[in-house]
Enzyme design. Structure first.
Site, PDB file in Angstrom:
ATOM      1  N   GLY A  43     -48.856 111.602 -53.373  1.00 13.24           N
ATOM      2  CA  GLY A  43     -48.653 111.416 -51.934  1.00 13.24           C
ATOM      3  C   GLY A  43     -49.494 112.390 -51.132  1.00 13.24           C
ATOM      4  CB  SER A  44     -48.718 115.773 -49.857  1.00 18.68           C
ATOM      5  OG  SER A  44     -48.348 116.278 -51.119  1.00 18.68           O
TER       6      SER A  44
ATOM      7  N   GLY B  53     -45.444 116.141 -56.609  1.00 18.88           N
ATOM      8  CA  GLY B  53     -46.272 117.310 -56.930  1.00 18.88           C
ATOM      9  C   GLY B  53     -47.428 116.996 -57.856  1.00 18.88           C
TER      10      GLY B  53
ATOM     11  CB  SER C  34     -46.227 108.226 -52.390  1.00 18.18           C
ATOM     12  OG  SER C  34     -45.352 108.388 -51.278  1.00 18.18           O
TER      13      SER C  34
ATOM     14  CG  MET D  44     -37.282 111.445 -59.203  1.00 24.65           C
ATOM     15  SD  MET D  44     -38.564 110.679 -58.218  1.00 24.65           S
ATOM     16  CE  MET D  44     -38.778 111.915 -56.915  1.00 24.65           C
TER      17      MET D  44
END
Ligand code: DX5
Ligand code: ZN
Length: 214
Positions: free
Chosen positions: A193-194, A173, A8, A137
Site C-alpha cells: 500500500g503505502s 509493511g 492496496s 496479516m
C-alpha cells in the site's frame, strides 16, 4: 509457484484512484486489493462495494475484497455483484468460517481467510484444505503505513508446509526490503500500500516490486 503483486488502494489519493489502478496494472500488478473496513472490526471506516463498481473498468485485474468487517457474510453478495472475484474474510470475525467458505464457493467466488498477527495457524487449520487463498496479516489491521511484523513469517511457513499449492498472501509493511523475506518464508501474493502510494514514480516502483516477486 507464480508470485503476484496486489497493491492496496487504501493509501492512494482517492480522487485519482482510477489512474493509479491503471498505472499499477499496466506495470505488472495483477490484483487490486480493496481494504474494506466497517469501524467495528477495526476502528477506521473505508468504502463499500460502490468503489469496486467505479474502479473495475479502470483496469483488467483480479479485484479482491479484504473484509475487515463484523458479519462479513453480509458483504459477500454486494462485493461479488460489484465485480470482486475473490473475497477474503477474517477468521476472527465469525464462528462459522467453514460455512462462509462454502457460501463463497457456492457463489463461484474465490474464498480467502485472513488471520491477524495474534491468531495462530491452528485457528484456521480445519478449513485450510477448502480455501483458495490465505491472508497472513503482517500488521495489525486498520491502517496503512505500519511496520512489518516479522513473527508472522513463521505462520506463513507453517501454512506453506500444510498447503504447498495454496495462494499465501502477506499484507502490511511490505516493501522492497520485506518482500523477499516474505517470499522466502513461502508467501506468493504481496499486498503493498503505502510504499507504492508514496512513490515518486509509481510505474518504476511497481516494476521494481514485480521484479522482486520474480
Ligand atoms: C491494513 C490493510 C493493508 C494495508 C497495507 O489493515 O489490510 O492492506 O493497506 O498497507 P501498507 O502496505 O501501507 O502496510
Ligand atoms: Zn488488506
Amino acid at each position: 509457484m507464480n508470485c503476484h503483486l496486489a497493491p492496496s488502494i487504501l493509501s492512494f489519493d482517492l480522487t485519482n484512484l482510477r489512474e493509479s489502478v491503471s498505472t499499477l496494472v499496466s506495470n505488472g500488478a495483477d490484483i487490486v486489493h480493496l481494504d474494506v473496513m466497517d469501524g467495528q472490526f477495526v476502528p477506521p471506516i473505508t468504502f463499500g462495494d460502490s468503489y469496486v463498481k467505479a474502479l473495475k473498468s479502470a483496469a483488467n485485474a483480479v479485484y479482491e475484497a479484504h473484509l475487515m468487517v463484523e458479519t462479513p457474510e453480509r458483504q459477500f453478495e454486494p462485493f461479488a455483484a460489484a465485480g470482486c472475484t475473490r473475497i477474503i474474510f477474517h477468521a476472527e470475525a465469525t464462528i462459522h468460517s467453514h460455512r462462509l467458505i462454502q457460501t463463497l464457493k457456492s457463489m463461484g467466488v474465490e474464498a480467502g481467510i485472513a488471520i491477524n498477527p495474534g491468531t495462530p495457524v491452528e485457528a484456521i487449520e480445519p478449513v485450510l484444505d477448502m480455501v483458495d487463498i490465505v491472508l497472513v496479516m503482517t500488521v495489525n489491521p486498520g491502517w496503512g503505513g505500519q511496520s512489518f511484523i516479522r513473527s508472522a513469517l513463521k505462520k506463513t511457513a507453517r501454512i506453506r508446509e500444510i498447503r504447498p499449492d495454496v495462494l499465501i498472501e502477506v499484507d502490511g509493511g511490505i516493501d522492497p526490503k520485506t518482500l523477499p523475506e516474505a517470499r522466502a518464508a513461502g508467501a506468493n501474493v504481496f499486498v503493498v500500500g503505502s510504499h507504492l502510494a508514496r512513490a515518486v514514480n509509481l510505474a518504476e516502483a511497481t516494476q521494481e516490486l514485480v521484479r522482486l516477486c520474480g
